[in-house]
Design a protein around this motif. Structure first.
Motif, PDB file in Angstrom:
ATOM      1  N   ALA A   1      -7.660   6.507   8.907  1.00  0.00           N
ATOM      2  CA  ALA A   1      -7.032   5.814  10.042  1.00  0.00           C
ATOM      3  C   ALA A   1      -6.920   4.315   9.788  1.00  0.00           C
ATOM      4  N   SER A   2      -7.881   3.783   9.082  1.00  0.00           N
ATOM      5  CA  SER A   2      -7.856   2.358   8.743  1.00  0.00           C
ATOM      6  C   SER A   2      -8.640   2.189   7.449  1.00  0.00           C
TER       7      SER A   2
ATOM      8  N   SER B   1       0.829  -1.195   0.000  1.00  0.00           N
ATOM      9  CA  SER B   1       0.000   0.000   0.000  1.00  0.00           C
ATOM     10  C   SER B   1       0.865   1.247   0.000  1.00  0.00           C
ATOM     11  N   ALA B   2       0.969   1.865  -1.161  1.00  0.00           N
ATOM     12  CA  ALA B   2       1.670   3.142  -1.258  1.00  0.00           C
ATOM     13  C   ALA B   2       0.866   4.232  -0.542  1.00  0.00           C
ATOM     14  N   LEU B   3      -0.453   4.077  -0.499  1.00  0.00           N
ATOM     15  CA  LEU B   3      -1.305   5.044   0.188  1.00  0.00           C
ATOM     16  C   LEU B   3      -0.978   5.097   1.678  1.00  0.00           C
ATOM     17  N   SER B   4      -0.832   3.959   2.326  1.00  0.00           N
ATOM     18  CA  SER B   4      -0.496   3.930   3.756  1.00  0.00           C
ATOM     19  C   SER B   4       0.808   4.666   4.022  1.00  0.00           C
ATOM     20  N   GLN B   5       1.804   4.421   3.193  1.00  0.00           N
ATOM     21  CA  GLN B   5       3.096   5.083   3.355  1.00  0.00           C
ATOM     22  C   GLN B   5       2.940   6.590   3.144  1.00  0.00           C
ATOM     23  N   TYR B   6       2.177   6.980   2.125  1.00  0.00           N
ATOM     24  CA  TYR B   6       1.983   8.408   1.857  1.00  0.00           C
ATOM     25  C   TYR B   6       1.254   9.089   3.017  1.00  0.00           C
ATOM     26  N   LEU B   7       0.255   8.415   3.598  1.00  0.00           N
ATOM     27  CA  LEU B   7      -0.468   9.000   4.721  1.00  0.00           C
ATOM     28  C   LEU B   7       0.447   9.207   5.927  1.00  0.00           C
TER      29      LEU B   7
END
Length: 163
Positions: free
Chosen positions: A72-73, A51-57
């Motif tokens: 948050a999840s 998940s690139a999104l998790s890292q970006y967040l």
């Protein structure tokens, strides 16, 4: 587009026909549960590993606390998206819902087809914004009708102002 094709195939496949009896996913609890399970299996197989999104967040400089709270999840983001879509589907007025109501089938047959056939009523949209809005509203209405969903009654302006 391809996901909708796959989900559609699962919806059709999870129904059952016995003689002249048809049991569809949206009219029978057993077929519905089979369909829901099949969709979950499909999505599990299609799930990306990273998940690139998790890292970006976590690391993004333009991500504020409200963004982090909404994301948050996966469950909290899914709830946000689900309720936004469900409110649109149920006709609840939100910032993102469309204030468009489509004509009934009878109104379409009698009035709108007749009016649309007149040359002076032909409109060409260059940017397509209005067309996209009506197309989206049309899809929502078709979903409501196909699934026998009833919209929630809208409150009028006087009721909204008094609350």
């Amino acid at each position: 587009m391809y996901l909708t094709f796959l989900v559609g195939r699962l919806a059709d496949g999870c129904g059952a026909v016995f003689g002249d009896k048809t049991f569809l996913w949206n009219t029978d609890a057993f077929a519905f549960d089979a369909f829901a399970f099949a969709v979950r299996l499909l999505l599990e197989r299609l799930r990306p590993s990273d998940s690139a999104l998790s890292q970006y967040l976590r690391e993004g400089k333009d991500v504020d606390e409200l963004d982090r709270e909404m994301f948050a999840s996966p469950e909290s983001w899914a709830k946000h998206q689900f309720y936004e879509l469900w409110d649109q589907l149920m006709g609840v007025q939100t910032l993102h819902s469309l204030p468009v109501e489509l004509p009934t089938e009878e109104q379409w047959e009698t009035n709108f087809k007749k009016a649309a056939s007149q040359p002076f009523n032909k409109v060409i949209y260059t940017k397509g914004d209005v067309r996209k809005i009506f197309h989206y509203a049309f899809i929502l209405e078709k979903v409501r009708r196909d699934l026998n969903l009833k919209t929630r009654p809208r409150r009028n302006q006087s009721e909204e102002g008094s609350q």
